[in-house]
Design a protein around this motif. Structure first.
Motif, PDB file in Angstrom:
ATOM      1  N   ARG A   1      -5.133  11.089 -12.663  1.00  0.00           N
ATOM      2  CA  ARG A   1      -5.717  10.272 -13.740  1.00  0.00           C
ATOM      3  C   ARG A   1      -4.609   9.614 -14.583  1.00  0.00           C
ATOM      4  O   ARG A   1      -4.669   9.593 -15.807  1.00  0.00           O
ATOM      5  CB  ARG A   1      -6.651  11.103 -14.621  1.00  0.00           C
ATOM      6  N   GLN A   2      -3.625   9.072 -13.882  1.00  0.00           N
ATOM      7  CA  GLN A   2      -2.510   8.424 -14.559  1.00  0.00           C
ATOM      8  C   GLN A   2      -2.158   7.116 -13.862  1.00  0.00           C
ATOM      9  O   GLN A   2      -2.432   6.931 -12.672  1.00  0.00           O
ATOM     10  CB  GLN A   2      -1.259   9.336 -14.550  1.00  0.00           C
ATOM     11  N   THR A   3      -1.517   6.229 -14.606  1.00  0.00           N
ATOM     12  CA  THR A   3      -0.923   5.053 -13.977  1.00  0.00           C
ATOM     13  C   THR A   3       0.336   5.494 -13.226  1.00  0.00           C
ATOM     14  O   THR A   3       0.901   6.564 -13.498  1.00  0.00           O
ATOM     15  CB  THR A   3      -0.531   3.998 -15.025  1.00  0.00           C
ATOM     16  N   VAL A   4       0.782   4.656 -12.309  1.00  0.00           N
ATOM     17  CA  VAL A   4       2.030   4.936 -11.613  1.00  0.00           C
ATOM     18  C   VAL A   4       3.200   4.945 -12.602  1.00  0.00           C
ATOM     19  O   VAL A   4       4.138   5.739 -12.468  1.00  0.00           O
ATOM     20  CB  VAL A   4       2.275   3.896 -10.498  1.00  0.00           C
ATOM     21  N   LEU A   5       3.119   4.092 -13.629  1.00  0.00           N
ATOM     22  CA  LEU A   5       4.189   4.032 -14.624  1.00  0.00           C
ATOM     23  C   LEU A   5       4.345   5.353 -15.366  1.00  0.00           C
ATOM     24  O   LEU A   5       5.443   5.694 -15.819  1.00  0.00           O
ATOM     25  CB  LEU A   5       3.905   2.914 -15.635  1.00  0.00           C
TER      26      LEU A   5
ATOM     27  N   GLN B   1       9.514   3.207  -6.474  1.00  0.00           N
ATOM     28  CA  GLN B   1       9.531   1.787  -6.093  1.00  0.00           C
ATOM     29  C   GLN B   1       8.227   1.104  -6.486  1.00  0.00           C
ATOM     30  O   GLN B   1       8.226  -0.069  -6.874  1.00  0.00           O
ATOM     31  CB  GLN B   1       9.761   1.659  -4.589  1.00  0.00           C
ATOM     32  N   GLN B   2       7.116   1.835  -6.394  1.00  0.00           N
ATOM     33  CA  GLN B   2       5.825   1.248  -6.738  1.00  0.00           C
ATOM     34  C   GLN B   2       5.751   0.911  -8.225  1.00  0.00           C
ATOM     35  O   GLN B   2       5.195  -0.124  -8.604  1.00  0.00           O
ATOM     36  CB  GLN B   2       4.691   2.202  -6.353  1.00  0.00           C
ATOM     37  N   ALA B   3       6.330   1.759  -9.067  1.00  0.00           N
ATOM     38  CA  ALA B   3       6.369   1.455 -10.498  1.00  0.00           C
ATOM     39  C   ALA B   3       7.156   0.171 -10.750  1.00  0.00           C
ATOM     40  O   ALA B   3       6.780  -0.653 -11.596  1.00  0.00           O
ATOM     41  CB  ALA B   3       6.986   2.615 -11.270  1.00  0.00           C
ATOM     42  N   GLU B   4       8.228  -0.015  -9.995  1.00  0.00           N
ATOM     43  CA  GLU B   4       9.029  -1.226 -10.150  1.00  0.00           C
ATOM     44  C   GLU B   4       8.247  -2.471  -9.737  1.00  0.00           C
ATOM     45  O   GLU B   4       8.401  -3.543 -10.337  1.00  0.00           O
ATOM     46  CB  GLU B   4      10.315  -1.109  -9.319  1.00  0.00           C
ATOM     47  N   VAL B   5       7.379  -2.337  -8.733  1.00  0.00           N
ATOM     48  CA  VAL B   5       6.525  -3.456  -8.318  1.00  0.00           C
ATOM     49  C   VAL B   5       5.646  -3.899  -9.488  1.00  0.00           C
ATOM     50  O   VAL B   5       5.507  -5.100  -9.766  1.00  0.00           O
ATOM     51  CB  VAL B   5       5.650  -3.054  -7.112  1.00  0.00           C
ATOM     52  N   TYR B   6       5.056  -2.941 -10.183  1.00  0.00           N
ATOM     53  CA  TYR B   6       4.187  -3.284 -11.311  1.00  0.00           C
ATOM     54  C   TYR B   6       4.993  -3.846 -12.486  1.00  0.00           C
ATOM     55  O   TYR B   6       4.524  -4.746 -13.189  1.00  0.00           O
ATOM     56  CB  TYR B   6       3.385  -2.058 -11.748  1.00  0.00           C
ATOM     57  N   ARG B   7       6.200  -3.337 -12.683  1.00  0.00           N
ATOM     58  CA  ARG B   7       7.047  -3.897 -13.744  1.00  0.00           C
ATOM     59  C   ARG B   7       7.373  -5.366 -13.463  1.00  0.00           C
ATOM     60  O   ARG B   7       7.329  -6.207 -14.369  1.00  0.00           O
ATOM     61  CB  ARG B   7       8.352  -3.106 -13.861  1.00  0.00           C
TER      62      ARG B   7
ATOM     63  N   ARG C   1       0.863  -1.183   0.000  1.00  0.00           N
ATOM     64  CA  ARG C   1       0.000   0.000   0.000  1.00  0.00           C
ATOM     65  C   ARG C   1       0.896   1.229   0.000  1.00  0.00           C
ATOM     66  O   ARG C   1       1.721   1.410   0.896  1.00  0.00           O
ATOM     67  CB  ARG C   1      -0.896  -0.018   1.241  1.00  0.00           C
ATOM     68  N   ASP C   2       0.739   2.066  -1.002  1.00  0.00           N
ATOM     69  CA  ASP C   2       1.667   3.177  -1.173  1.00  0.00           C
ATOM     70  C   ASP C   2       0.908   4.406  -1.658  1.00  0.00           C
ATOM     71  O   ASP C   2       0.084   4.317  -2.571  1.00  0.00           O
ATOM     72  CB  ASP C   2       2.750   2.795  -2.190  1.00  0.00           C
ATOM     73  N   ARG C   3       1.222   5.562  -1.072  1.00  0.00           N
ATOM     74  CA  ARG C   3       0.516   6.800  -1.411  1.00  0.00           C
ATOM     75  C   ARG C   3       0.742   7.202  -2.871  1.00  0.00           C
ATOM     76  O   ARG C   3      -0.062   7.936  -3.457  1.00  0.00           O
ATOM     77  CB  ARG C   3       0.979   7.931  -0.479  1.00  0.00           C
ATOM     78  N   THR C   4       1.814   6.718  -3.478  1.00  0.00           N
ATOM     79  CA  THR C   4       2.075   7.043  -4.881  1.00  0.00           C
ATOM     80  C   THR C   4       0.919   6.621  -5.773  1.00  0.00           C
ATOM     81  O   THR C   4       0.584   7.306  -6.748  1.00  0.00           O
ATOM     82  CB  THR C   4       3.375   6.352  -5.360  1.00  0.00           C
ATOM     83  N   VAL C   5       0.294   5.499  -5.431  1.00  0.00           N
ATOM     84  CA  VAL C   5      -0.843   5.019  -6.213  1.00  0.00           C
ATOM     85  C   VAL C   5      -1.983   6.034  -6.162  1.00  0.00           C
ATOM     86  O   VAL C   5      -2.588   6.376  -7.196  1.00  0.00           O
ATOM     87  CB  VAL C   5      -1.316   3.645  -5.703  1.00  0.00           C
ATOM     88  N   ASN C   6      -2.290   6.531  -4.971  1.00  0.00           N
ATOM     89  CA  ASN C   6      -3.362   7.518  -4.825  1.00  0.00           C
ATOM     90  C   ASN C   6      -3.047   8.817  -5.556  1.00  0.00           C
ATOM     91  O   ASN C   6      -3.924   9.415  -6.191  1.00  0.00           O
ATOM     92  CB  ASN C   6      -3.615   7.806  -3.344  1.00  0.00           C
ATOM     93  N   LEU C   7      -1.792   9.255  -5.458  1.00  0.00           N
ATOM     94  CA  LEU C   7      -1.409  10.486  -6.142  1.00  0.00           C
ATOM     95  C   LEU C   7      -1.537  10.330  -7.655  1.00  0.00           C
ATOM     96  O   LEU C   7      -2.021  11.237  -8.352  1.00  0.00           O
ATOM     97  CB  LEU C   7       0.028  10.862  -5.771  1.00  0.00           C
ATOM     98  N   ALA C   8      -1.108   9.186  -8.166  1.00  0.00           N
ATOM     99  CA  ALA C   8      -1.227   8.932  -9.604  1.00  0.00           C
ATOM    100  C   ALA C   8      -2.697   8.906 -10.029  1.00  0.00           C
ATOM    101  O   ALA C   8      -3.064   9.495 -11.058  1.00  0.00           O
ATOM    102  CB  ALA C   8      -0.549   7.603  -9.961  1.00  0.00           C
TER     103      ALA C   8
END
Length: 272
Positions: free
Chosen positions: A221-225, A232-238, A210-217
């Motif tokens: 209206r964007q993906t974390v990528l 680090q959250q983008a790397e999790v999805y990669r 659970r990471d605030r970056t997801v909420n900010l993205a």
């Protein structure tokens, strides 16, 4: 072509996870199509940067099926991801599951989907309705990932989805490819999800913190990528996207009883 579906309890984060995985796959050079099978038609919001303004069912309400053009229902999102939303009936009218059936049948008849390396279906619910089961039942999706947290009702929904997969596996290619843990920061969550996956005869494909970056993205209206590609959250999805591409550990799941599920959750809640 890989035919994948993400299932899970409503509100568990399927669409966020699906969109970030689609973005990651596209950035890896794959041709990706994401099909939203939720009447809220918000599966592709983060890829498009807005709620899809033209769903398949929207078009069918305003045009005859023969007059619908591919460009009416196929949209291009972040990094070229193809986006389609099945849509749903007007609130309080009709069956949302039936809408999925109509939409996918129309896409088939029109041969509307472009050539893709990966088609990812983002499907609402826990397979209690024939419409929501259609991607599994009719072979649109063959690899199923269940998105779940360590909360009891999320696991309950996941177990029900496993029952649906087991039922249809006997007459088709559909298999359970893994559990994707979307953390809610409950006690012993990752360990609980690992054991739950083992009991279903599958594995934990990823544990997404659970990471605030997801909420900010999402607020942008964007993906974390797209919003925070170096995070680090983008790397999790990669890593999840890479796991999906290389995963060959598909299985016919072995759902557990509700009593066994309750005891499992209580065990981890007590120990932590």
């Amino acid at each position: 072509m890989r035919k994948i579906a993400f299932y899970g309890k409503g509100g568990i984060g399927k669409s966020t996870t699906a969109s970030n995985v689609s973005a990651a796959l596209s950035l890896m050079g794959k041709r990706v199509c994401q099909i939203g099978c939720d009447p809220k038609n918000d599966s592709t919001r983060l890829l498009l940067g807005h709620i899809c303004k033209s769903t398949v069912l929207d078009m069918l309400r305003t045009k005859d099926a023969g007059d619908i053009q591919k460009e009416d229902i196929i949209h291009t999102g972040f990094h070229g991801v193809t986006c389609v939303e099945a849509g749903g009936p007007e609130p309080g009218v009709g069956c949302a599951g039936r809408g999925i059936i109509v939409a996918l049948e129309l896409l088939d008849r029109m041969k509307a989907l472009p050539e893709s390396d990966v088609v990812l279906y983002d499907v609402l619910g826990d397979v209690v309705c024939g419409g929501f089961a259609m991607p599994i039942r009719e072979g649109y999706a063959e690899e199923i990932y269940i998105v779940s947290s360590g909360e009891l009702m999320s696991l309950y929904a996941a177990n029900n989805i496993a029952k649906g997969i087991a039922r249809f596996a006997s007459r088709g290619k559909v298999r359970l490819a893994g559990i994707i843990g979307n953390s809610r920061n409950v006690p012993g969550e990752k360990e609980l999800l690992i054991e739950f996956a083992e009991r279903l005869h599958t594995g934990l494909a990823a544990f997404i913190p659970r990471d605030r970056t997801v909420n900010l993205a999402e607020n942008h209206r964007q993906t974390v990528l797209q919003y925070a590609p170096d995070s680090q959250q983008a790397e999790v999805y990669r890593k999840l996207a890479e796991t999906i591409l290389t995963n060959e550990a598909e299985s016919i799941p072995t759902p557990i009883s509700f009593d066994e599920l309750e005891n499992l959750v209580a065990q981890y809640g007590t120990e932590n």
